[in-house]
Design an enzyme around this catalytic site. Sequence first.
Site, PDB file in Angstrom:
ATOM      1  N   SER A  14      32.564  46.032  27.610  1.00 49.10           N
ATOM      2  CA  SER A  14      31.436  45.127  27.869  1.00 49.10           C
ATOM      3  C   SER A  14      31.555  44.483  29.246  1.00 49.10           C
ATOM      4  O   SER A  14      30.546  44.294  29.929  1.00 49.10           O
ATOM      5  CB  SER A  14      31.327  44.058  26.767  1.00 49.10           C
ATOM      6  OG  SER A  14      32.401  43.168  26.814  1.00 49.10           O
ATOM      7  N   HIS A 105      42.215  38.200  32.273  1.00 48.11           N
ATOM      8  CA  HIS A 105      43.035  37.924  31.085  1.00 48.11           C
ATOM      9  C   HIS A 105      42.328  36.864  30.246  1.00 48.11           C
ATOM     10  O   HIS A 105      41.863  35.860  30.790  1.00 48.11           O
ATOM     11  CB  HIS A 105      44.426  37.434  31.510  1.00 48.11           C
ATOM     12  CG  HIS A 105      45.348  37.274  30.352  1.00 48.11           C
ATOM     13  ND1 HIS A 105      45.956  38.347  29.735  1.00 48.11           N
ATOM     14  CD2 HIS A 105      45.725  36.180  29.653  1.00 48.11           C
ATOM     15  CE1 HIS A 105      46.677  37.909  28.716  1.00 48.11           C
ATOM     16  NE2 HIS A 105      46.560  36.600  28.645  1.00 48.11           N
ATOM     17  N   ASP A 146      50.382  40.402  33.855  1.00 48.98           N
ATOM     18  CA  ASP A 146      49.722  39.085  33.921  1.00 48.98           C
ATOM     19  C   ASP A 146      50.416  38.117  34.864  1.00 48.98           C
ATOM     20  O   ASP A 146      50.561  36.933  34.575  1.00 48.98           O
ATOM     21  CB  ASP A 146      49.663  38.452  32.513  1.00 48.98           C
ATOM     22  CG  ASP A 146      48.921  39.342  31.534  1.00 48.98           C
ATOM     23  OD1 ASP A 146      47.976  40.028  31.958  1.00 48.98           O
ATOM     24  OD2 ASP A 146      49.286  39.339  30.345  1.00 48.98           O
TER      25      ASP A 146
HETATM   26  C1  GRF Z   1      38.576  41.229  27.553  1.00 47.75           C
HETATM   27  O1  GRF Z   1      38.650  40.143  26.674  1.00 47.75           O
HETATM   28  C2  GRF Z   1      39.592  41.099  28.643  1.00 47.75           C
HETATM   29  O2  GRF Z   1      39.937  39.790  28.938  1.00 47.75           O
HETATM   30  C3  GRF Z   1      40.789  41.793  28.068  1.00 47.75           C
HETATM   31  O3  GRF Z   1      40.257  42.850  27.324  1.00 47.75           O
HETATM   32  C4  GRF Z   1      38.949  42.526  26.873  1.00 47.75           C
HETATM   33  C5  GRF Z   1      38.030  43.654  27.219  1.00 47.75           C
HETATM   34  O4  GRF Z   1      36.800  43.541  26.582  1.00 47.75           O
HETATM   35  N1  GRF Z   1      41.736  42.137  29.093  1.00 47.75           N
HETATM   36  P1  GRF Z   1      35.640  44.569  26.917  1.00 47.75           P
HETATM   37  O5  GRF Z   1      36.175  45.969  26.660  1.00 47.75           O
HETATM   38  O6  GRF Z   1      35.254  44.381  28.350  1.00 47.75           O
HETATM   39  O7  GRF Z   1      34.528  44.227  25.990  1.00 47.75           O
END
Ligand code: GRF
Length: 193
Positions: A14, A105, A146
């Site tokens: 997303s 993150h 991180d």
């Molecule tokens: C996000 O919450 C990001 O912070 C983490 O992985 C998730 C990815 O979500 N590293 P999406 O695939 O972009 O919906």
Amino acid sequence: MKHHVAIFASGAGSNAGKIIEYLKGHQQISVSLIVCNKPGAGVLSIAEKAGIPTLMIEKEPFFRGNAYLDELKAHHIDFIILAGFLWKIPAALVKAFPSKIINIHPALLPKYGGKGMYGSHVHEAVIANKEKESGITIHYVDEQYDHGSTIFQAYCSIGPDDTPDSLATKIHALEHQHFPRVATETILLQNRR
Ligand code: GRF
């Protein structure tokens, strides 16, 4: 000169989708490649719909080979955005893209970061510790999980009724609100240097 960005993602995608949308028609930046390590991941259909090529990668060449540098070069990639990519970035890649790899993150680093702190594990730990707030961190990537310096943070409050799931929803909304703009500003800043 146009900047060519690769988004590394292995989940639903997303955030990748929001960044693609934000940069559509941008004069100086194009999302030119989606890099993924999970066959069937949601991000692959987002890439297909947007007409962006994808590169499927495997562990062995990523960690012990040349980290797909030739493939990135072939697509003229000069900046990398990690958006839900869980593998550690190998030293060869960090060296080839100094201050040109960023990650998002879903917590306020340095808290709730490091190995094993991803996805729902992060939100479960935050709720278990009865934190009053959480948020997102956008940071440069170095050779530790991180760890690179912080570019941007945004906060949200946590109420007594919040659960790991409701917190995840708040965090995703913050990510979608800020990541495309902060990533774009960082790409333009780093390429001016
Ligand atoms: C996000 O919450 C990001 O912070 C983490 O992985 C998730 C990815 O979500 N590293 P999406 O695939 O972009 O919906």
